[in-house]
Design a protein around this motif. Structure first.
Motif, PDB file in Angstrom:
ATOM      1  N   ARG B  29       0.868  -1.170   0.000  1.00  0.00           N
ATOM      2  CA  ARG B  29       0.000   0.000   0.000  1.00  0.00           C
ATOM      3  C   ARG B  29       0.907   1.221   0.000  1.00  0.00           C
ATOM      4  N   TYR B  30       0.755   2.078  -1.012  1.00  0.00           N
ATOM      5  CA  TYR B  30       1.584   3.281  -1.072  1.00  0.00           C
ATOM      6  C   TYR B  30       1.082   4.306  -0.069  1.00  0.00           C
ATOM      7  N   ALA B  31       1.930   5.289   0.197  1.00  0.00           N
ATOM      8  CA  ALA B  31       1.570   6.338   1.164  1.00  0.00           C
ATOM      9  C   ALA B  31       0.314   7.079   0.715  1.00  0.00           C
ATOM     10  N   THR B  32       0.052   7.078  -0.588  1.00  0.00           N
ATOM     11  CA  THR B  32      -1.136   7.762  -1.098  1.00  0.00           C
ATOM     12  C   THR B  32      -2.418   6.990  -0.776  1.00  0.00           C
ATOM     13  N   GLY B  33      -2.263   5.741  -0.269  1.00  0.00           N
ATOM     14  CA  GLY B  33      -3.428   4.932   0.053  1.00  0.00           C
ATOM     15  C   GLY B  33      -3.751   3.894  -1.013  1.00  0.00           C
ATOM     16  N   THR B  34      -3.098   4.010  -2.180  1.00  0.00           N
ATOM     17  CA  THR B  34      -3.342   3.032  -3.243  1.00  0.00           C
ATOM     18  C   THR B  34      -2.867   1.647  -2.815  1.00  0.00           C
ATOM     19  N   LEU B  35      -3.765   0.673  -2.925  1.00  0.00           N
ATOM     20  CA  LEU B  35      -3.353  -0.709  -2.684  1.00  0.00           C
ATOM     21  C   LEU B  35      -2.882  -1.259  -4.026  1.00  0.00           C
ATOM     22  N   ALA B  36      -1.556  -1.234  -4.238  1.00  0.00           N
ATOM     23  CA  ALA B  36      -1.017  -1.543  -5.564  1.00  0.00           C
ATOM     24  C   ALA B  36      -0.911  -3.048  -5.791  1.00  0.00           C
ATOM     25  N   VAL B  37      -0.610  -3.797  -4.739  1.00  0.00           N
ATOM     26  CA  VAL B  37      -0.432  -5.249  -4.853  1.00  0.00           C
ATOM     27  C   VAL B  37      -1.048  -5.890  -3.612  1.00  0.00           C
ATOM     28  N   GLY B  54       0.021  -8.283 -17.424  1.00  0.00           N
ATOM     29  CA  GLY B  54      -1.203  -7.673 -16.921  1.00  0.00           C
ATOM     30  C   GLY B  54      -1.405  -6.291 -17.499  1.00  0.00           C
ATOM     31  N   PRO B  55      -2.600  -5.744 -17.332  1.00  0.00           N
ATOM     32  CA  PRO B  55      -2.894  -4.424 -17.883  1.00  0.00           C
ATOM     33  C   PRO B  55      -2.127  -3.343 -17.133  1.00  0.00           C
ATOM     34  N   SER B  56      -2.082  -2.165 -17.711  1.00  0.00           N
ATOM     35  CA  SER B  56      -1.375  -1.048 -17.099  1.00  0.00           C
ATOM     36  C   SER B  56      -1.975  -0.740 -15.722  1.00  0.00           C
ATOM     37  N   GLY B  57      -1.112  -0.530 -14.741  1.00  0.00           N
ATOM     38  CA  GLY B  57      -1.575  -0.143 -13.410  1.00  0.00           C
ATOM     39  C   GLY B  57      -1.923  -1.309 -12.505  1.00  0.00           C
ATOM     40  N   CYS B  58      -1.629  -2.554 -12.926  1.00  0.00           N
ATOM     41  CA  CYS B  58      -2.014  -3.695 -12.098  1.00  0.00           C
ATOM     42  C   CYS B  58      -0.927  -4.049 -11.075  1.00  0.00           C
ATOM     43  N   GLY B  59       0.134  -3.252 -11.018  1.00  0.00           N
ATOM     44  CA  GLY B  59       1.126  -3.470  -9.967  1.00  0.00           C
ATOM     45  C   GLY B  59       2.322  -4.322 -10.376  1.00  0.00           C
ATOM     46  N   LYS B  60       2.548  -4.477 -11.672  1.00  0.00           N
ATOM     47  CA  LYS B  60       3.686  -5.278 -12.122  1.00  0.00           C
ATOM     48  C   LYS B  60       5.005  -4.655 -11.673  1.00  0.00           C
ATOM     49  N   SER B  61       5.135  -3.359 -11.944  1.00  0.00           N
ATOM     50  CA  SER B  61       6.389  -2.696 -11.556  1.00  0.00           C
ATOM     51  C   SER B  61       6.554  -2.708 -10.051  1.00  0.00           C
ATOM     52  N   THR B  62       5.459  -2.489  -9.337  1.00  0.00           N
ATOM     53  CA  THR B  62       5.525  -2.491  -7.876  1.00  0.00           C
ATOM     54  C   THR B  62       6.042  -3.827  -7.372  1.00  0.00           C
ATOM     55  N   LEU B  63       5.495  -4.916  -7.919  1.00  0.00           N
ATOM     56  CA  LEU B  63       5.918  -6.249  -7.504  1.00  0.00           C
ATOM     57  C   LEU B  63       7.396  -6.474  -7.813  1.00  0.00           C
ATOM     58  N   ASP B 176      11.770  -4.832 -16.444  1.00  0.00           N
ATOM     59  CA  ASP B 176      10.488  -4.133 -16.391  1.00  0.00           C
ATOM     60  C   ASP B 176      10.139  -3.577 -17.768  1.00  0.00           C
ATOM     61  N   GLU B 177       9.358  -4.295 -18.519  1.00  0.00           N
ATOM     62  CA  GLU B 177       8.974  -3.928 -19.886  1.00  0.00           C
ATOM     63  C   GLU B 177      10.186  -3.413 -20.669  1.00  0.00           C
ATOM     64  N   PRO B 178      11.238  -4.234 -20.749  1.00  0.00           N
ATOM     65  CA  PRO B 178      12.486  -3.703 -21.294  1.00  0.00           C
ATOM     66  C   PRO B 178      12.408  -3.352 -22.775  1.00  0.00           C
ATOM     67  N   THR B 209       5.774  -7.604 -18.733  1.00  0.00           N
ATOM     68  CA  THR B 209       5.363  -7.191 -20.069  1.00  0.00           C
ATOM     69  C   THR B 209       3.853  -7.031 -20.087  1.00  0.00           C
ATOM     70  N   HIS B 210       3.337  -6.276 -21.066  1.00  0.00           N
ATOM     71  CA  HIS B 210       1.895  -6.294 -21.244  1.00  0.00           C
ATOM     72  C   HIS B 210       1.533  -6.887 -22.598  1.00  0.00           C
ATOM     73  N   SER B 211       2.521  -7.561 -23.205  1.00  0.00           N
ATOM     74  CA  SER B 211       2.264  -8.214 -24.484  1.00  0.00           C
ATOM     75  C   SER B 211       2.087  -9.722 -24.279  1.00  0.00           C
TER      76      SER B 211
HETATM   77  N1  LIG Z   1       5.239   5.719  -5.919  1.00  0.00           N
HETATM   78  C1  LIG Z   1       3.902   5.515  -5.959  1.00  0.00           C
HETATM   79  N2  LIG Z   1       3.099   6.169  -5.090  1.00  0.00           N
HETATM   80  C2  LIG Z   1       1.771   5.996  -5.105  1.00  0.00           C
HETATM   81  N3  LIG Z   1       1.115   5.166  -5.946  1.00  0.00           N
HETATM   82  C3  LIG Z   1       1.854   4.486  -6.835  1.00  0.00           C
HETATM   83  C4  LIG Z   1       3.277   4.622  -6.890  1.00  0.00           C
HETATM   84  N4  LIG Z   1       3.758   3.832  -7.865  1.00  0.00           N
HETATM   85  C5  LIG Z   1       2.673   3.216  -8.399  1.00  0.00           C
HETATM   86  N5  LIG Z   1       1.527   3.593  -7.779  1.00  0.00           N
HETATM   87  C6  LIG Z   1       0.176   3.113  -8.070  1.00  0.00           C
HETATM   88  O1  LIG Z   1       0.162   1.715  -7.880  1.00  0.00           O
HETATM   89  C7  LIG Z   1      -0.552   1.071  -8.921  1.00  0.00           C
HETATM   90  C8  LIG Z   1       0.322   0.067  -9.615  1.00  0.00           C
HETATM   91  O2  LIG Z   1       1.371   0.749 -10.265  1.00  0.00           O
HETATM   92  P1  LIG Z   1       2.517   0.003 -11.062  1.00  0.00           P
HETATM   93  O3  LIG Z   1       3.439   1.039 -11.592  1.00  0.00           O
HETATM   94  O4  LIG Z   1       3.094  -1.057 -10.228  1.00  0.00           O
HETATM   95  O5  LIG Z   1       1.687  -0.645 -12.264  1.00  0.00           O
HETATM   96  P2  LIG Z   1       2.219  -1.385 -13.569  1.00  0.00           P
HETATM   97  O6  LIG Z   1       1.498  -2.671 -13.657  1.00  0.00           O
HETATM   98  O7  LIG Z   1       3.688  -1.435 -13.591  1.00  0.00           O
HETATM   99  O8  LIG Z   1       1.694  -0.421 -14.725  1.00  0.00           O
HETATM  100  P3  LIG Z   1       2.363  -0.102 -16.146  1.00  0.00           P
HETATM  101  O9  LIG Z   1       2.096  -1.267 -17.027  1.00  0.00           O
HETATM  102  O10 LIG Z   1       1.618   1.110 -16.599  1.00  0.00           O
HETATM  103  O11 LIG Z   1       3.798   0.141 -15.915  1.00  0.00           O
HETATM  104  C9  LIG Z   1      -1.067   2.168  -9.827  1.00  0.00           C
HETATM  105  O12 LIG Z   1      -2.417   2.429  -9.484  1.00  0.00           O
HETATM  106  C10 LIG Z   1      -0.201   3.349  -9.511  1.00  0.00           C
HETATM  107  O13 LIG Z   1      -0.934   4.548  -9.661  1.00  0.00           O
END
Ligand SMILES: Nc1ncnc2c1ncn2[C@@H]1O[C@H](COP(=O)(O)OP(=O)(O)OP(=O)(O)O)[C@@H](O)[C@H]1O
Ligand SMILES: [Mg+2]
Lengths: 280, 275
Positions: B29-37, B54-63, B176-178, B209-211
């Motif tokens: 959970r990011y400080a903004t409150g978003t539950l990313a993963v 997965g689709p954009s924003g599903c938390g791949k980069s976060t993971l 990460d989506e190289p 990847t998202h492909s």
């Molecule tokens: N530093 C951050 N602070 C707050 N929220 C974040 C931060 N980084 C990512 N998020 C949020 O967490 C969620 C997942 O983000 P993430 O970048 O992991 O997705 P992703 O699957 O890598 O997307 P993409 O395919 O677009 O790269 C998104 O809703 C994003 O807005």
């Protein structure tokens, strides 16, 4: 693995008399405009018979410059010394303080406002105080020039140190780089273009600071830089000499600007966009 | 290829039941409150080629960044049972990371860029430059050692970035989506080259990847992710043997797996928010 064949080939640069061809208009056009203006000035003064003590023609100014060169060149040397000393101290102090700021947010929070105070206070307002406090008039002038030149270097370098690509910062973290390594191998090189453009602004400002402070010191001060010559010539109604000193100041400013631009180009040409030669 | 043998140091097979990295109930959970993963359980064995799709924003980069140790999970654990640990008990796996952008130092040559991780380790110059030259040759960039990033094409910059990730002989390569920013022809070539190096070297890859097509072509296993909150919805295995080539790309088997994965992805997107 197969080799890559998508390598871009560098295009040879067309040169005329050792300089890249597209550089020539940038040199010749300003010179042409300058020559035309001087010609018009000379003609207008002569045609209207303007007295020399109101507006001397360029030819008379040139003659005064040649005649008074012995004393003017000494003054030029003094002004240059003060300007460069101030610029060097400003560069060193600005860089050092910016690095300190980058190391600790607290230091930045507590000190940056004072740097701004230094910046917004008009130099003419504090120059008299500095001249009273500091016995050595040259040192006083140097401090005035330093105050003016210091801020652009500090603020630009601070900006540069903080605007590093955050992925690169992550990369350094991933490889467990120390703070010092991150500073030396990442932040400082990344801040280089910012520092150099700050330096370029400060070069002109240091000259202005040195001149202004000397005006404030007035003829009572025992300094004898170019500003002193202007004041002196003004009291004696030696208007051509005034113009000659003014001409030297302008020339110095232009030379500083060009020299620092060259430094900037040489330091960054291999990698930074700002130093890339435009194609075509 | 200089130093080729050393780059191709195949790690010993892991004892069964001991994955290279194990994720248990990982949540961010990011400080903004978003539950990313949320609630990610994932075992990655040594030598695996795993894609996070997965689709954009599903938390791949976060993971991926949590696996890299760049950000800490809010809850759950990430264990490296077979890796060395430092005095405070923190795992010290050998990682390579490739970002979506090449992320090179613009003021350094290709060679210095590839040698950077070794420089930060304090390896002497001649040794690290030998190894970096070997890594550059390995990614097809022999002869470009002295070139600056500005003078390289996008594909070549990405190759330098991969060489930099490989130069430490990592246990695991996190990507990460190289190749997302590259044209298709360049991407296919880099896909093939990456597979070739992976097969030769035997490190583990986690590839974001998202492909669908890229993930099926490359991976042995695909974790299909869904968004809001980000989670792993399903895992799909790709049974086709390596080496894979153009023949695989045009095979019925490839098409069938792509179909399965596409359907899984479609379901994951349709179910979003339901969990
Ligand atoms: N530093 C951050 N602070 C707050 N929220 C974040 C931060 N980084 C990512 N998020 C949020 O967490 C969620 C997942 O983000 P993430 O970048 O992991 O997705 P992703 O699957 O890598 O997307 P993409 O395919 O677009 O790269 C998104 O809703 C994003 O807005
Ligand atoms: Mg991402």
């Amino acid at each position: 693995m197969t080799g890559v064949d998508d390598a871009p080939r560098p295009e040879p640069v067309r040169r005329v008399l050792f300089l890249p061809a597209e550089l020539w208009p940038r040199i010749l056009m300003p010179i042409l405009i300058g020559a035309l203006s001087l010609g018009a000035w000379e003609w207008a003064v002569r045609a209207n018979e303007v007295p020399v003590y109101i507006l001397p023609p360029p030819s008379v100014i040139w003659a005064a410059l040649l005649r008074d060169w012995p004393s003017l060149s000494v003054s030029l040397g003094i002004t240059l010394q003060i300007t460069f000393a101030a610029l060097i101290v400003a560069a060193a102090a600005g860089l050092a303080l910016a690095v300190l700021f980058a190391q600790s947010k607290w230091v930045e929070l507590s000190l940056f406002p004072y740097a701004v105070v230094l910046q917004v206070t008009p130099i003419v307002a504090i120059a008299p105080l500095i001249i009273i406090w500091v016995d050595d008039i040259r040192l006083a002038l140097l401090i005035c020039a330093w105050i003016v030149a210091f801020f652009p270097i500090l603020s630009n370098t601070t900006l540069g140190l903080n605007s590093v690509d955050h992925n690169l910062v992550d990369l350094f973290r991933l490889y467990r780089a120390t703070r010092f390594q991150t500073l030396i191998f990442l932040r400082l090189p990344a801040a280089m273009p910012y520092f150099l453009s700050g330096l370029r602004i400060s070069g002109g400002l240091a000259l202005i600071g040195a001149i202004v402070a000397e005006f404030v010191a007035g003829t009572g001060g025992r300094a004898s830089g170019l500003a002193y010559r202007i004041l002196e010539a003004g009291y004696q109604l030696q208007i051509p000499r005034m113009f000659a000193a003014l001409f030297l100041i302008c020339l110095t400013g232009i030379a500083i600007f060009l020299a620092l631009g060259l430094v900037q180009h040489l330091a960054l040409r291999r990698w930074h966009e700002s130093a890339m030669r435009k194609e075509g | 290829m200089p130093e080729g043998g050393t780059l191709a140091g195949v790690p010993p097979p892991a004892p069964p039941g001991r994955p290279l990295v194990a994720l248990q109930g990982v949540e961010k959970r990011y400080a903004t409150g978003t539950l990313a993963v949320r609630g990610v359980n994932l075992d990655i064995p040594r030598g695996e080629f795993l894609s996070l799709l997965g689709p954009s924003g599903c938390g791949k980069s976060t993971l991926l960044r949590m696996i890299a140790g760049l950000i800490a999970p809010s809850s759950g654990t990430i264990d490296w049972p077979a890796s060395p640990h430092d005095a405070r008990g923190a795992a010290q796996p050998r990682l390579g990371f490739v970002f979506q952008e090449p992320t090179l130092l613009p003021w350094s040559s290709a060679l210095s860029n590839a040698a950077l991780p070794l420089k930060l380790e304090g390896m002497p110059r001649s040794e690290r430059e030998d190894r970096a030259a070997g890594a550059l040759a390995r990614v097809g960039l022999a002869g470009f050692e002295r070139t600056y990033p500005r003078a390289l094409s996008g594909g070549m910059r990405m190759r330098v970035s991969i060489a930099r990730a490989l130069v430490t002989r990592p246990d695991i390569l996190l990507m990460d989506e190289p190749f997302a920013a590259l044209d298709e022809i360049t991407r296919f070539r880099l896909n093939n080259d990456l597979l070739e190096i992976w097969q030769e070297t035997g490190f583990t890859v986690v590839f974001v990847t998202h492909s669908v097509f890229e993930s099926v072509y490359l991976s042995r296993r695909i974790a299909v992710m869904a968004a809001r909150p980000g989670r792993i919805e399903r895992e799909v295995g790709v049974p086709a043997p390596y080496p894979r080539g153009e023949a695989f790309r045009t095979s019925a088997e490839y098409a069938a797996v792509c179909r399965t994965v596409s359907l899984a992805l479609g379901e994951a997107i349709a179910h979003r928010g339901a969990a």
